[in-house]
Design an enzyme around this catalytic site. Structure first.
Site, PDB file in Angstrom:
ATOM      1  CE  LYS A 137      -2.201  -1.447   3.736  1.00 46.09           C
ATOM      2  NZ  LYS A 137      -2.680  -1.290   5.103  1.00 46.09           N
ATOM      3  CB  THR A 168      -5.570   8.079   7.924  1.00 48.34           C
ATOM      4  OG1 THR A 168      -4.677   8.424   8.947  1.00 48.34           O
ATOM      5  CG2 THR A 168      -5.209   9.160   7.013  1.00 48.34           C
ATOM      6  N   GLY A 174      -7.590   3.526  11.797  1.00 50.60           N
ATOM      7  CA  GLY A 174      -7.937   2.420  11.130  1.00 50.60           C
ATOM      8  C   GLY A 174      -8.405   2.723   9.651  1.00 50.60           C
ATOM      9  CB  THR A 175      -6.218   3.785   6.102  1.00 56.90           C
ATOM     10  OG1 THR A 175      -5.493   4.119   7.042  1.00 56.90           O
ATOM     11  CG2 THR A 175      -6.665   5.300   5.961  1.00 56.90           C
ATOM     12  N   GLY A 176      -5.969   1.281   8.061  1.00 53.87           N
ATOM     13  CA  GLY A 176      -6.157  -0.385   7.265  1.00 53.87           C
ATOM     14  C   GLY A 176      -6.773  -1.551   7.355  1.00 53.87           C
ATOM     15  CB  CYS A 177      -9.083  -1.172  10.019  1.00 54.19           C
ATOM     16  SG  CYS A 177      -7.710  -1.269  11.775  1.00 54.19           S
TER      17      CYS A 177
END
Ligand SMILES: Cc1ncc(COP(=O)(O)OP(=O)(O)O)c(N)n1
Ligand SMILES: Cc1nc(C(=O)O)sc1CCOP(=O)(O)O
Ligand SMILES: [Mg+2]
Length: 521
Positions: free
Chosen positions: A433, A465, A467-470
């Protein structure tokens, strides 16, 4: 739709005596008064067709009509829809006015869009008068449309443009033979109208029609109640009390694919299990969860972390698979070696598939989320089971270090090389990412066989941002659970997160969460 507390009429609407009306038709009489007369005469279905009114006026008329239907004690038996205007029906339903749905024509809203906007409870009727119309209606996803309206039985001044002009250039009205051919192309009930008067009912009732619809035969009559009764009685004389079926309601799905989040809680709701559940729900699956640790956390940082025992993790996984087996799994923060081993053992024992691992190492706030010694267990136990891992650039660097690679993923070429080295080492696909890069939000999918696919994303200038990965990994898992290919699952997950970031939600004093329910605003 919490503002619309009425039971759906999708499995009970009655097309047999369908009165369509609006302020242009009632010879100066109040529309709601004419509805009352029609109900007294036995009308079983009402449509408000106000071609020259704006949304506000349509909603006001709808409120009056719904009140009359309620007042006559027919709110449970007489369905009420609005012609053309999905926006007005939506607005009325949000206001708690009992509008059961819409009737749309071939040139109006797309039926799928109408269904998406109004939800599974609403009635969606569609005009369909040619074989092509019928075939298109049948090709729609199951349960999109509830009934079809066909016509005209005769030319009519109420809607001069409704006449069908055939391939031969000749104007055609609908007759019993043509209706029979149309009927053979659909499983949906068909209501027939256009110039219909009482004298037509015996022929119509002897045809494949499931009911009649009229405007002027009722609205232009001096006595709309008697006019309705005449139509109702004429139909009943041929057909008795038999009513059509409700095939679209029977097709409504009563099940959902499930997806499982195996991760830790974030008390602020912006990351971890809470946000995985929000994301999975928004992406159309039933969300389940296995909690590995509890964090006391907000947008400023993590102040406490408490792990669950390996036994508790395995028991949760077994409970999930023993009953509502998920079609995909997302693994997020599992802080310790014991926890990771428990997750791997539990998933192996239950033959889990479609596993997306978000190798969570450090929170957006800077807090460390995994013990240093656990990284090796994460990569050796969970990566080989994974369909996909989704490292961001800092995580990619850590993973490269663990496999002794000196590749620098600083540009697109470097990201591809890094993805390939990791994919080949662990035997899973890798989505590197680029969101932590400066200029863009482009991610690259690299498969162990060396194939790559770029996903170009719009970079939203949003400082929030958390929590973007979750969110991305659980949206991908949800899409895999729905049966999407890996490429589609990623592309759709990126679209979802872009929409969520675009809302520019402002919560908390640190890097805040974003709007996971953006598509329902
Ligand atoms: C029950 C019923 N059938 C057909 C129509 C016509 O709908 P449409 O073709 O969209 O034309 P308008 O009514 O919008 O002019 C209908 N309204 N109701
Ligand atoms: C609204 C409408 N749709 C038609 C179609 O053929 O699709 S005919 C029609 C008008 C019906 O009015 P009346 O009963 O006054 O003829
Ligand atoms: Mg229309």
């Amino acid at each position: 739709m919490e503002m619309f507390p009425y039971a759906s009429m999708r499995d009970s609407f009655d097309l047999r005596s369908y009165v369509v009306l609006g302020p242009d038709d009632t010879k100066g009489r109040d529309v709601a008064d004419v509805v009352r007369y029609a109900l007294h005469g036995g009308a079983s279905f009402i449509q408000l067709r106000a071609k020259h009114a704006d949304v506000r006026d349509i909603v006001a008329m709808a409120a009056d009509i719904a009140a009359v239907i309620e007042d006559e004690g027919k709110a449970d038996t007489v369905a009420f829809v609005i012609d053309d205007r999905v926006d007005a029906a939506l607005e009325a339903r949000h206001k708690g006015i009992k509008v059961d749905g819409v009737h749309i024509g071939q040139d109006d809203n797309d039926p799928q869009e109408a269904r998406r906007l109004l939800g599974r409870d609403a009635i969606v009727g569609l005009s369909a008068k040619t074989p092509d119309d019928m075939r298109r209606a049948e090709a729609l996803p199951q349960g999109t449309v509830d009934y079809l309206g066909a016509g005209p039985w005769h030319e009519t001044s109420t809607k001069p443009d409704c006449i069908v002009v055939g391939d031969d250039g000749v104007k055609h009205t609908l007759d019993a033979a043509t209706l029979h051919a149309l009927h053979a192309l659909t499983t949906l009930p068909i209501v027939v109208g256009g110039g219909v008067k009482a004298a037509d009912i015996p022929d119509l009732a002897a045809s494949d029609a499931d009911g009649w619809f009229v405007v002027s035969a009722v609205t232009a009559a001096d006595d709309p109640e008697a006019a309705t009764r005449e139509l109702v009685d004429a139909w009943q004389a041929v057909r008795g009390d038999t009513m059509h079926d409700h095939p679209a309601a029977a097709l409504l799905p009563t099940t959902l694919p499930a997806a499982l989040s195996i991760a830790s809680t974030d008390s602020s709701g912006g990351a971890g299990v809470p946000v995985d559940i929000k994301t999975m729900m928004a992406n159309g699956v039933f969300a389940e969860c296995v909690i590995c640790a509890i964090t006391a956390q907000n947008t400023k940082g993590v102040t406490h972390l408490e792990e669950l025992s390996p036994q508790a993790i395995v028991k949760q996984i077994d409970a999930v698979y023993d009953d509502i087996a998920p079609a995909a799994v997302k693994i997020g923060m599992v802080p310790s070696i014991e926890g990771i081993n428990a997750v791997a053992d539990g998933l192996q024992a239950n033959k889990a598939t479609n596993i997306v691992v978000d190798p969570v190492m450090v929170a957006t706030s800077g807090a460390k989320l995994i013990n240093d010694d656990a990284i090796a267990t994460l990569t050796s136990r969970l990566f080989p089971m994974a369909t996909l891992i989704t490292p961001n650039l800092p995580e990619t660097r850590v993973l490269l270090e663990t496999i002794g690679s000196s590749i620098d993923p600083q540009d697109e070429d470097g990201m591809e090389q890094a993805g390939l080295a990791i994919a080949q080492h662990f035997g899973c696909s890798v989505l590197v990412k680029g969101g932590h890069g400066l200029a863009d939000a482009n991610d690259v999918l690299v498969n162990a066989d060396g194939t790559t696919q770029w996903f170009r994303g719009e970079r939203i200038n949003n400082p929030n941002t958390h929590g973007t990965g979750c969110t991305l990994s659980s949206a991908i898992a949800a899409n895999l659970a729905k049966g999407q290919t890996l490429v589609d699952a990623i592309a759709n997950a990126k679209r979802y997160i872009t929409g969520a970031l675009r809302q520019m939600l402002e919560l908390g004093t640190g890097s805040g969460p974003f709007d996971h329910a953006w598509m329902w605003r």
